[in-house]
Motif scaffolding. Structure first.
Motif, mmCIF file in Angstrom:
data_model
loop_
_atom_site.group_PDB
_atom_site.id
_atom_site.type_symbol
_atom_site.label_atom_id
_atom_site.label_comp_id
_atom_site.label_asym_id
_atom_site.label_seq_id
_atom_site.Cartn_x
_atom_site.Cartn_y
_atom_site.Cartn_z
ATOM 1 N N GLY A 67 34.134 35.419 83.756
ATOM 2 C CA GLY A 67 34.657 35.721 85.087
ATOM 3 C C GLY A 67 35.849 34.845 85.427
ATOM 4 N N ARG A 71 30.651 33.282 88.445
ATOM 5 C CA ARG A 71 31.038 34.676 88.190
ATOM 6 C C ARG A 71 31.011 35.479 89.486
ATOM 7 N N CYS A 104 34.156 34.697 91.376
ATOM 8 C CA CYS A 104 35.304 35.348 90.753
ATOM 9 C C CYS A 104 35.318 36.847 91.070
ATOM 10 N N ASP A 105 34.176 37.491 90.942
ATOM 11 C CA ASP A 105 34.088 38.921 91.239
ATOM 12 C C ASP A 105 34.401 39.209 92.701
#
Length: 173
Positions: A46, A152, A155-156
Motif C-alpha cells: 500500500g 494499508r 494508504c487506501d
C-alpha cells in the motif's frame, strides 16, 4: 466520513510512526543486542502504491534501528527520522524541507508521544489498538491494529479520497 475524505484529499505527505504503527509494537531483542521487527507485506505494498500516486511518505520514530533503515530503503522512503526524542522538531524540519502546510500532512500514530504532531496535522490517524489519548486526538481510526494492515488502510483511504485507488488496483483485476 465526508470530512475525513475531504481532509485526505488534501494530503501530500504521510508520516508514519514505526513501533505500534508499522509494527505491532513488539520489540524482539537477541542476546547479541540485535533488534528484530515484523512488518506486514500488505502495508508495504500500500505504501508503494501511494508513493506511485505522487504522495510522499516519511517515518518519524523515537527508536533507532538498522532494520527500520533497511525496510524504508526497500520501500523507497527517503525521509527517515530515527532516534527522535522530540518528534515535533523532526516534523517541523520535514514540513519546511517539503514546503508543505499542516493541512497537507497526515500522521499515523499510536501513543502519547505522537500527540504533538497529531494535534497539528490536517489528518491525524490512530491505529485501532492505539492508546486512548491517541484515539481521542485523531480525526480517524483504522479498523486494523498497528503492524497488521493499519498502514494499508490509511494508504487506501488517501488514494480513495484523491481518486487514484481504482487506477492503482486496476492492473491486478
Amino acid at each position: 466520513m465526508q470530512d475525513i475524505l475531504g481532509r485526505a484529499s488534501q494530503v501530500r505527505l504521510v508520516i508514519f510512526d514505526v513501533d505500534g504503527v508499522l509494527t505491532d509494537g513488539s520489540l524482539f531483542l537477541g542476546d547479541d543486542g540485535q533488534e528484530y521487527k515484523a512488518f506486514h507485506s500488505r502495508d508495504g505494498h500500500g505504501m508503494k502504491m501511494l508513493q506511485q500516486t505522487g504522495v510522499t511518505l516519511a517515518v518519524i520514530t523515537g527508536r533507532t534501528s538498522e532494520v527500520v533503515r533497511l525496510r524504508m530503503e526497500h520501500l523507497g522512503i527517503t525521509h527517515v527520522y530515527q532516534g527522535q526524542d522530540d518528534k515535533l522538531r523532526a516534523y517541523e524540519a520535514l514540513k519546511t524541507i517539503l514546503n508543505l502546510s499542516d493541512e497537507q500532512i497526515a500522521y499515523v500514530g499510536d501513543d502519547v508521544v505522537d500527540l504533538p504532531i497529531m494535534r497539528r496535522v490536517g489528518l491525524a490517524v490512530a491505529v485501532a489498538d492505539a492508546h486512548p489519548l491517541a484515539r481521542n486526538h485523531s480525526h480517524w481510526q483504522t479498523h486494523f491494529p498497528g503492524g497488521r494492515g493499519a498502514a494499508r488502510e490509511v494508504c487506501d483511504l488517501i488514494m480513495e479520497a484523491q481518486g487514484t485507488l481504482d487506477g492503482m488496483i486496476a492492473p491486478y483485476l
